[in-house]
Design a protein around this motif. Sequence first.
Motif, short mmCIF file in Angstrom:
data_model
loop_
_atom_site.label_atom_id
_atom_site.label_comp_id
_atom_site.label_asym_id
_atom_site.label_seq_id
_atom_site.Cartn_x
_atom_site.Cartn_y
_atom_site.Cartn_z
N GLY A 1 33.10 44.20 1.82
CA GLY A 1 32.58 44.67 2.85
C GLY A 1 33.50 44.55 4.04
O GLY A 1 33.17 44.84 5.24
N LYS B 1 32.39 52.42 6.71
CA LYS B 1 31.03 51.80 7.18
C LYS B 1 30.46 51.49 6.04
O LYS B 1 29.73 52.14 5.27
CB LYS B 1 30.25 53.10 7.72
N TYR B 2 30.42 50.31 5.72
CA TYR B 2 29.76 49.34 4.74
C TYR B 2 28.26 49.41 4.97
O TYR B 2 27.85 49.21 6.23
CB TYR B 2 30.57 48.19 4.23
N SER B 3 27.46 49.23 3.87
CA SER B 3 26.09 49.04 4.13
C SER B 3 25.98 47.47 4.46
O SER B 3 26.77 46.73 4.53
CB SER B 3 25.26 48.97 2.76
N ASP B 4 24.77 47.16 5.50
CA ASP B 4 24.52 45.94 5.82
C ASP B 4 24.48 44.90 4.76
O ASP B 4 24.91 43.59 4.92
CB ASP B 4 23.39 45.82 6.79
N ALA B 5 24.02 45.11 3.50
CA ALA B 5 24.05 44.35 2.43
C ALA B 5 25.49 44.05 1.94
O ALA B 5 25.58 42.61 1.65
CB ALA B 5 23.25 45.10 1.44
N VAL C 1 28.16 44.16 3.70
CA VAL C 1 28.89 42.99 4.95
C VAL C 1 28.19 41.76 4.89
O VAL C 1 28.90 40.66 5.06
CB VAL C 1 28.57 43.76 6.36
N GLU C 2 26.96 41.70 4.65
CA GLU C 2 26.24 40.40 4.56
C GLU C 2 26.60 39.53 3.30
O GLU C 2 27.06 38.34 3.67
CB GLU C 2 24.73 40.53 4.59
N LYS D 1 20.34 46.95 -2.15
CA LYS D 1 20.40 47.47 -0.84
C LYS D 1 21.84 48.23 -0.43
O LYS D 1 21.96 48.28 0.61
CB LYS D 1 19.68 46.78 0.40
N ASN D 2 22.72 47.94 -1.30
CA ASN D 2 24.29 48.26 -1.05
C ASN D 2 24.20 49.88 -1.18
O ASN D 2 23.24 50.43 -1.81
CB ASN D 2 25.12 47.69 -1.82
#
Length: 126
Positions: A61, A67-71, A73-74, A100-101
Amino acid sequence: MRRIVLAAAAAAVLALPAHADGDAEKGEKVFKKCRACHEIGEGAKNKVGPELNGVIGRTAGTGADFKYSDAMVEAGAGGLVWNDDTLEEYLSKPRDFIPKNKMAFAGLKKEDEIEDVIAYLEQYSQ
């Protein structure tokens, strides 16, 4: 999700520098399945997915200007670093490895194709 990120972080910390057992030349052919969304090599740009130069050794991420998914990045914030082992798991079932990626691709089913793609990616990660 937390368990996956922790396991991935532990694997990244404990993993010795390993190199894919695959064939980079064959991996270039398999990578054609990835080209609809990803570029690699000189002049590579982000598309639907990030460009993949330097992906091995990179924290998930964190590629530039994407712009990566929140998943994703997490997962990176939790310590996920792309190496042979983490890529092998991700490429076989991306949605299972990081739920959720954004990656819509279902994954590569053949172990030799995964190893070949990783060997191909390694050429652009040194």
